[in-house]
Design an enzyme around this catalytic site. Structure first.
Site, PDB file in Angstrom:
ATOM      1  N   SER A  26      41.203  40.176  38.047  1.00 14.60           N
ATOM      2  CA  SER A  26      40.854  38.754  38.076  1.00 14.60           C
ATOM      3  C   SER A  26      40.356  38.294  36.714  1.00 14.60           C
ATOM      4  O   SER A  26      39.743  39.066  35.968  1.00 14.60           O
ATOM      5  CB  SER A  26      39.760  38.503  39.121  1.00 14.60           C
ATOM      6  OG  SER A  26      39.220  37.204  39.004  1.00 14.60           O
TER       7      SER A  26
ATOM      8  N   TYR B 171      31.759  39.743  42.686  1.00 13.66           N
ATOM      9  CA  TYR B 171      33.226  39.791  42.787  1.00 13.66           C
ATOM     10  C   TYR B 171      33.823  40.273  41.474  1.00 13.66           C
ATOM     11  O   TYR B 171      34.663  41.178  41.444  1.00 13.66           O
ATOM     12  CB  TYR B 171      33.766  38.405  43.140  1.00 13.66           C
ATOM     13  CG  TYR B 171      35.270  38.294  43.021  1.00 13.66           C
ATOM     14  CD1 TYR B 171      36.108  38.963  43.908  1.00 13.66           C
ATOM     15  CD2 TYR B 171      35.852  37.521  42.018  1.00 13.66           C
ATOM     16  CE1 TYR B 171      37.480  38.866  43.800  1.00 13.66           C
ATOM     17  CE2 TYR B 171      37.228  37.415  41.903  1.00 13.66           C
ATOM     18  CZ  TYR B 171      38.040  38.095  42.794  1.00 13.66           C
ATOM     19  OH  TYR B 171      39.411  37.997  42.673  1.00 13.66           O
TER      20      TYR B 171
END
Length: 331
Positions: A128, A153
Site C-alpha cells: 500500500s 494498517y
C-alpha cells in the site's frame, strides 16, 4: 494450472479474476466474506464472475489467516502463480480494530507465503502507498525510507514487505509487492471516497471533507491497476543476483502502482458533482488520525521494466463509477 487469487470477492481481486478469466486462464478464488463492509456486495461480485465464466472460476470460502483451514481447502490444488490481494483494508478502521489487521495482514500473509513456498510458485502481493507515512518528498519513490508508518494498517503492509524479502532470500521464491495508490472504479468499496461521496450527493446528505479539503491523492482507476498486476504475474523477478526495484538482490521487487499524478481533493469532488448532476454539501473536518495530506506515485520503475502506463484520468474514470453506482442501486 490455475492462478490463485485471494480476496477474489473483493474490489481489486474481482477485477483481476475477471481479467485473467477473460484471457483464458482458470482462477481459484479465496475469500472469507468478512463483514468489514456488507458481504452482499462480495456475493454479487462472485455471482457476476460465475455467470460470465462458469467453471473456469472456482471459489474457496476460507479464511487464509487460518492455516489449518487453508491447507485443507488447498489440499491437492496446484497453481501456476498466486495473486495475494486479500487483506484487512482501511486506515481509520485499524485505529479501533488492531487485532483484525494482525490476523489478516500479518498471519494471513505469512500463510500465503507458505503456500507459495510449498508449491514453488511466484506470488504478487498487495502492499500500500500507506507505507510512506508522512513522507514529505513527492512523488513517493520505492527507494524512499518507509520506517515511520502513521497507522497500524501501514505498519502491517510494511511488515508484509519485510516477510516477503526474507522468504525471497531464504527460499528463492519470486515475489512482487505492489504499493497501490487510492484505487477506484466500478464495483468499488463502500468505505472509500468515491462511494461515500456519490451516495451522499445523490441522497442530498453532507460529505465529510477532511483537512478542510487541503488534500491530494493519486487516484488510480481499477483497469490501470489490474494491468499492472497482470504484468507482474506475467513477469516474475529473476533470481539473478542483480538489484531489483526496491533494492533487493533476492528475487523480490517492490513497485508503486498509481496514476502518476496527485489530484486535489476539491477537484475530485467537483468531478463527482458533475457526474451526479448536483452539488455536494460540504462538511469540513480536520485531518483524521492516521491520514496523510498527499499521496503521489513515482511509477518509473514499473513503467521502465514492465511497460506499465496508466491511461485513465478522473474525468474519465469517475463518470464510469457513478454510472455503475446508479445501475447497481437501480437509481
Amino acid at each position: 494450472m490455475p492462478i490463485l487469487v485471494t480476496g477474489a470477492a473483493g474490489f481489486i481481486g474481482y477485477h483481476l479474476a475477471a481479467r485473467l478469466l477473460a484471457r483464458g486462464e482458470r482462477v481459484i478464488g479465496i475469500d472469507n466474506f468478512n463483514a468489514y463492509y456488507p458481504p452482499s456486495l462480495k456475493e454479487d461480485r462472485v455471482a457476476d464472475l460465475t455467470a460470465r465464466f462458469g467453471d473456469a472460476f472456482r471459489l474457496l470460502r476460507v479464511d487464509f489467516a487460518d492455516a489449518d483451514a487453508l491447507d485443507a481447502a488447498l489440499a491437492g490444488v496446484d497453481a501456476s502463480a498466486i495473486a495475494h490481494l486479500g487483506a484487512q483494508p482501511g486506515v481509520r478502521y485499524s485505529i479501533d480494530n488492531p487485532r483484525a489487521y494482525a490476523r489478516a495482514n500479518l498471519l494471513g500473509h505469512l500463510n500465503m507465503l507458505e503456500v507459495a513456498r510449498a508449491r514453488a510458485v511466484p506470488m504478487v502481493y498487495a502492499s500500500s502507498s500507506s507505507v510512506y507515512g508522512g513522507n514529505a518528498n513527492t512523488p513517493f519513490r520505492v527507494e524512499d525510507r518507509v520506517d515511520h508508518p502513521v497507522s497500524l494498517y501501514a505498519a502491517t503492509k510494511k511488515a508484509d514487505e519485510l516477510m516477503s524479502e526474507t522468504y525471497a532470500h531464504l527460499y528463492r521464491i519470486p515475489l512482487t509487492g505492489l504499493r497501490f495508490f487510492t484505487v477506484y472504479g466500478p464495483w468499488g468499496r463502500p468505505d472509500m471516497a468515491p462511494w461515500l461521496f456519490t451516495s451522499a450527493i445523490l441522497e442530498g446528505r453532507p460529505i465529510k471533507v477532511f483537512n478542510h479539503g487541503q488534500m491530494r491523492r493519486d487516484f488510480t482507476y481499477i483497469d490501470d491497476i489490474v494491468s499492472g498486476v497482470v504484468a507482474c504475474l506475467d513477469n516474475p523477478p529473476p533470481d539473478d543476483g542483480a538489484p531489483k526495484a526496491g533494492g533487493s538482490i533476492a528475487p523480490h521487487r517492490l513497485y508503486n502502482i498509481g496514476n502518476n499524478r496527485a489530484e486535489a481533493l476539491t477537484d475530485f469532488i467537483a468531478v463527482i458533482e458533475q457526474a451526479c448532476g448536483r452539488a455536494a454539501i460540504r462538511d469540513l473536518q480536520p485531518m483524521q488520525p492516521g491520514d496523510v495530506p498527499e499521496t503521489y506515485a513515482d511509477i518509473s520503475a514499473i513503467a521502465d521494466e514492465l511497460g506499465y502506463a496508466p491511461t485513465t484520468d478522473i474525468a474519465t474514470g469517475i463518470p464510469r463509477f457513478v454510472a455503475w453506482f446508479r445501475a447497481y442501486h437501480r437509481l
